[in-house]
Scaffold this motif. Structure first.
Motif, PDB file in Angstrom:
ATOM      1  N   ASN A  58      -9.435  48.824  74.195  1.00  0.00           N
ATOM      2  CA  ASN A  58      -9.742  47.427  73.617  1.00  0.00           C
ATOM      3  C   ASN A  58      -8.875  47.189  72.352  1.00  0.00           C
ATOM      4  O   ASN A  58      -8.390  46.118  71.810  1.00  0.00           O
ATOM      5  CB  ASN A  58     -11.391  47.144  73.350  1.00  0.00           C
ATOM      6  CG  ASN A  58     -11.982  47.213  74.414  1.00  0.00           C
ATOM      7  OD1 ASN A  58     -11.466  46.690  75.461  1.00  0.00           O
ATOM      8  ND2 ASN A  58     -13.284  47.685  74.455  1.00  0.00           N
ATOM      9  N   ILE A  59      -8.686  48.314  71.478  1.00  0.00           N
ATOM     10  CA  ILE A  59      -7.966  48.233  70.258  1.00  0.00           C
ATOM     11  C   ILE A  59      -6.261  48.767  70.473  1.00  0.00           C
ATOM     12  O   ILE A  59      -5.610  48.159  69.707  1.00  0.00           O
ATOM     13  CB  ILE A  59      -8.733  49.151  69.070  1.00  0.00           C
ATOM     14  CG1 ILE A  59     -10.352  48.839  69.068  1.00  0.00           C
ATOM     15  CG2 ILE A  59      -8.038  49.188  67.882  1.00  0.00           C
ATOM     16  CD1 ILE A  59     -10.669  47.446  68.828  1.00  0.00           C
ATOM     17  N   GLY A  63      -3.996  53.871  74.035  1.00  0.00           N
ATOM     18  CA  GLY A  63      -5.123  55.042  73.985  1.00  0.00           C
ATOM     19  C   GLY A  63      -4.918  55.758  72.857  1.00  0.00           C
ATOM     20  O   GLY A  63      -5.371  56.868  72.855  1.00  0.00           O
ATOM     21  N   GLY A  64      -4.173  55.313  71.879  1.00  0.00           N
ATOM     22  CA  GLY A  64      -3.658  56.084  70.573  1.00  0.00           C
ATOM     23  C   GLY A  64      -5.232  56.415  69.593  1.00  0.00           C
ATOM     24  O   GLY A  64      -6.155  55.771  69.893  1.00  0.00           O
ATOM     25  N   VAL A  65      -4.934  57.164  68.712  1.00  0.00           N
ATOM     26  CA  VAL A  65      -6.035  57.417  67.833  1.00  0.00           C
ATOM     27  C   VAL A  65      -6.295  56.157  66.854  1.00  0.00           C
ATOM     28  O   VAL A  65      -5.432  55.587  66.495  1.00  0.00           O
ATOM     29  CB  VAL A  65      -5.553  58.770  66.973  1.00  0.00           C
ATOM     30  CG1 VAL A  65      -6.763  58.731  65.980  1.00  0.00           C
ATOM     31  CG2 VAL A  65      -5.423  60.067  67.950  1.00  0.00           C
ATOM     32  N   ILE A  66      -7.564  55.798  66.853  1.00  0.00           N
ATOM     33  CA  ILE A  66      -8.109  54.645  66.011  1.00  0.00           C
ATOM     34  C   ILE A  66      -9.110  54.934  65.127  1.00  0.00           C
ATOM     35  O   ILE A  66      -9.815  56.224  65.207  1.00  0.00           O
ATOM     36  CB  ILE A  66      -8.626  53.547  66.697  1.00  0.00           C
ATOM     37  CG1 ILE A  66      -9.719  53.735  67.532  1.00  0.00           C
ATOM     38  CG2 ILE A  66      -7.522  53.073  67.836  1.00  0.00           C
ATOM     39  CD1 ILE A  66     -10.506  52.818  68.134  1.00  0.00           C
ATOM     40  N   ASP A  67      -9.278  54.258  63.984  1.00  0.00           N
ATOM     41  CA  ASP A  67     -10.486  54.776  62.969  1.00  0.00           C
ATOM     42  C   ASP A  67     -11.794  54.198  63.481  1.00  0.00           C
ATOM     43  O   ASP A  67     -11.703  52.880  64.301  1.00  0.00           O
ATOM     44  CB  ASP A  67      -9.983  53.949  61.566  1.00  0.00           C
ATOM     45  CG  ASP A  67      -8.948  54.493  60.876  1.00  0.00           C
ATOM     46  OD1 ASP A  67      -8.416  55.537  61.048  1.00  0.00           O
ATOM     47  OD2 ASP A  67      -8.320  53.500  60.196  1.00  0.00           O
ATOM     48  N   TRP A 117     -17.609  52.083  67.892  1.00  0.00           N
ATOM     49  CA  TRP A 117     -17.177  52.769  69.154  1.00  0.00           C
ATOM     50  C   TRP A 117     -16.716  51.603  69.999  1.00  0.00           C
ATOM     51  O   TRP A 117     -17.449  51.242  71.017  1.00  0.00           O
ATOM     52  CB  TRP A 117     -17.991  53.663  69.801  1.00  0.00           C
ATOM     53  CG  TRP A 117     -18.556  54.772  69.106  1.00  0.00           C
ATOM     54  CD1 TRP A 117     -19.590  54.908  68.337  1.00  0.00           C
ATOM     55  CD2 TRP A 117     -17.842  55.954  68.571  1.00  0.00           C
ATOM     56  NE1 TRP A 117     -19.686  56.025  67.569  1.00  0.00           N
ATOM     57  CE2 TRP A 117     -18.455  56.865  67.995  1.00  0.00           C
ATOM     58  CE3 TRP A 117     -16.621  56.552  68.866  1.00  0.00           C
ATOM     59  CZ2 TRP A 117     -18.167  57.819  67.124  1.00  0.00           C
ATOM     60  CZ3 TRP A 117     -16.204  57.737  68.570  1.00  0.00           C
ATOM     61  CH2 TRP A 117     -17.077  58.337  67.616  1.00  0.00           C
ATOM     62  N   GLN A 118     -15.490  50.983  69.638  1.00  0.00           N
ATOM     63  CA  GLN A 118     -15.449  49.792  70.433  1.00  0.00           C
ATOM     64  C   GLN A 118     -14.332  50.219  71.604  1.00  0.00           C
ATOM     65  O   GLN A 118     -13.877  49.411  72.213  1.00  0.00           O
ATOM     66  CB  GLN A 118     -14.403  48.989  69.526  1.00  0.00           C
ATOM     67  CG  GLN A 118     -15.197  48.523  68.399  1.00  0.00           C
ATOM     68  CD  GLN A 118     -14.578  47.356  67.442  1.00  0.00           C
ATOM     69  OE1 GLN A 118     -13.483  46.623  67.709  1.00  0.00           O
ATOM     70  NE2 GLN A 118     -14.654  47.736  66.049  1.00  0.00           N
TER      71      GLN A 118
END
Length: 118
Positions: A58-59, A63-67, A117-118
């Motif tokens: 979604n972000i 599928g990379g690392v997100i805050d 956790w989006q």
């Protein structure tokens, strides 16, 4: 035991510290969302940053690392401030304040509003 050994040197911040970092890592095992990825907890000035691969896409479509969240300890009030990330703006948004670290991680793990956790 000598009480002087237990005191933190004057001017040294209480957070981040290795003990609470490990407590947060263990607490995240009880989260309701993003159960199939391994979040990372990093020490930052005054608190802890939680990041995770984006399995929902979604972000980050790749599928990379997100805050995920930012936990900040308010030394003056002795409280924990929990922040969520506004990914569209790239800013941290205040979410809630907690008297105890356990309460903050419980809120993060439940994520009833699906803001972490989006």
């Amino acid at each position: 035991m000598n009480a002087a050994v237990l005191k933190r040197p004057v001017g040294m911040p209480a957070h981040p510290n290795e003990l609470d970092l490990k407590r947060i890592e263990r607490a995240l095992a009880a989260r309701k969302r993003y159960r199939y990825v391994s979040p990372d907890v990093r020490a930052v000035t005054g608190g802890y940053l939680i990041q995770s691969p984006c399995c929902s896409r979604n972000i980050d479509a790749d599928g990379g690392v997100i805050d995920i969240a930012l936990l900040h300890h308010d030394a003056m009030g002795g409280t924990w401030k929990l922040f969520c990330k506004d990914h569209k703006r790239g800013t941290w948004e205040f979410h809630s304040v907690h008297q105890r670290l356990n309460s903050a991680t419980d809120e993060l793990n439940a994520d009833l509003e699906r803001v972490f956790w989006q």
